[in-house]
Design a protein around this motif. Structure first.
Motif, mmCIF file in Angstrom:
data_model
loop_
_atom_site.group_PDB
_atom_site.id
_atom_site.type_symbol
_atom_site.label_atom_id
_atom_site.label_comp_id
_atom_site.label_asym_id
_atom_site.label_seq_id
_atom_site.Cartn_x
_atom_site.Cartn_y
_atom_site.Cartn_z
ATOM 1 N N ALA A 191 0.836 -1.203 0.000
ATOM 2 C CA ALA A 191 0.000 0.000 0.000
ATOM 3 C C ALA A 191 0.868 1.249 0.000
ATOM 4 N N GLN A 192 0.493 2.222 -0.832
ATOM 5 C CA GLN A 192 1.240 3.469 -0.923
ATOM 6 C C GLN A 192 0.446 4.609 -0.282
ATOM 7 N N VAL A 193 1.174 5.490 0.380
ATOM 8 C CA VAL A 193 0.544 6.600 1.096
ATOM 9 C C VAL A 193 1.049 7.917 0.522
ATOM 10 N N ALA A 194 0.141 8.829 0.295
ATOM 11 C CA ALA A 194 0.493 10.144 -0.247
ATOM 12 C C ALA A 194 1.311 10.943 0.760
ATOM 13 N N ASN A 195 1.823 12.071 0.296
ATOM 14 C CA ASN A 195 2.526 13.009 1.172
ATOM 15 C C ASN A 195 1.462 13.764 1.972
ATOM 16 N N LEU A 196 1.251 13.317 3.212
ATOM 17 C CA LEU A 196 0.122 13.801 3.991
ATOM 18 C C LEU A 196 0.288 15.256 4.436
ATOM 19 N N MET A 197 -0.828 15.976 4.406
ATOM 20 C CA MET A 197 -0.840 17.388 4.755
ATOM 21 C C MET A 197 -1.350 17.578 6.189
ATOM 22 N N PRO A 198 -0.734 18.490 6.952
ATOM 23 C CA PRO A 198 -1.189 18.702 8.332
ATOM 24 C C PRO A 198 -2.632 19.186 8.411
ATOM 25 N N GLU A 199 -3.114 19.830 7.341
ATOM 26 C CA GLU A 199 -4.503 20.316 7.339
ATOM 27 C C GLU A 199 -5.516 19.179 7.489
ATOM 28 N N TYR A 200 -5.110 17.955 7.120
ATOM 29 C CA TYR A 200 -6.033 16.815 7.176
ATOM 30 C C TYR A 200 -5.851 15.969 8.429
ATOM 31 N N GLU A 201 -5.005 16.382 9.355
ATOM 32 C CA GLU A 201 -4.861 15.643 10.607
ATOM 33 C C GLU A 201 -6.184 15.669 11.366
#
Length: 280
Positions: A191-201
């Protein structure tokens, strides 16, 4: 029961690996595609007469066409085509890069479509056969943080449902397999995970992080049993169009579809309001 010949993409792990193992152990022939032959070295050594390993990147459409053509020429008849190669991509839609979007479509959707299209002329010429497309109950049910994976699976389901009607007169059956969560490398490795943004925490879009952490509990699906049911489906007549694997997946699918139908049923007057009056 006579032994059959199978063409399966993505046999280095997950359902592809387990199906190949079970098929070879019962004497069937498997043409299995991988991107790294080292991962199936055991099959190559143990089953030199019944396992043919081929390198294939399913995003390479000319390579798909060349390999399918060559495999039918070499084996004469291929009974079952299994479109299994694919992967999961997690993250909110906004977090995904253009390259990630393009690659998952090329792998999960375009690659599957082109494999099926390449096989159809040969299946027609031999008088029939079976196509098994690995989908997911996520081809019917959508969760946050998984938008592009759902896009590819909803897409391949529509494609296969249409094509199944086109090729039924040629004795070609198509089955969409919709597994629920299983203890495979798909969830706990590839499974691959995107470069997560703090706005979506704290956002539902990041709920998948708990699911991907095996310490929070293993998925309920047994890949050995699931692979066995997929193999058995190739003997069913007529071919089942859809097959949900996993009690949890089936319950969620049924609940979602009931909600969808109930919503549609509230729209009777709205839908009719856009028709020409009767007689006009």
């Amino acid at each position: 029961m006579k032994n059959r010949t199978w063409f399966i993409t993505g046999v280095s792990s997950g359902f592809g690996y387990e199906m190949t193992k079970q098929l070879l152990e019962k004497g069937d022939k498997v043409i299995g595609t991988v991107r790294d032959k080292n991962k199936v070295e055991g099959f190559i050594k143990k089953f030199p007469d019944t396992f043919t390993c081929e390198l294939l990147d399913v995003t390479n459409v000319p390579a798909i066409q060349k390999l399918v053509e060559g495999s039918f020429e070499k084996f004469g008849r291929i009974d079952v085509i299994v479109s299994n190669a694919g992967y999961g991509l997690f993250g909110a839609a906004e977090e995904l890069s253009d390259a990630e979007v393009d690659h998952i479509i090329a792998t999960n959707l375009t690659g599957s479509i082109q494999l099926i299209r390449a096989a159809l002329p040969h299946l027609r010429a031999q008088g029939g056969g079976r196509i098994i497309q690995l989908s997911t109950y996520g081809g019917q049910v959508a969760f946050p943080g998984n938008s592009m994976y759902h896009a590819t699976k909803f897409g391949i389901e529509g494609f296969c449902e249409s094509v199944a009607q086109e090729v039924a007169p040629f004795n070609i059956g198509i089955t969409l397999v919709e597994p629920g969560g299983a203890r495979t490398e798909f969830r706990y490795g590839s499974a691959q995970v995107a470069n997560l943004m703090p706005e979506y925490e704290g956002n539902p879009a990041h709920g998948f992080l708990k699911m991907l952490d095996a310490s929070n509990g293993q998925a309920p699906g047994d890949p050995v049993r699931m692979a066995a049911r997929i193999i058995e489906s190739a003997q069913q007549e007529p071919a089942p169009l859809r097959m949900v694997l996993g009690s949890q997946a089936l319950a969620v699918t049924i609940s979602t579809l009931k909600e969808r139908v109930a919503d549609f049923e509230t729209q009777t007057a709205l839908a009719a309001s856009t028709d020409f009056p009767v007689g006009e």
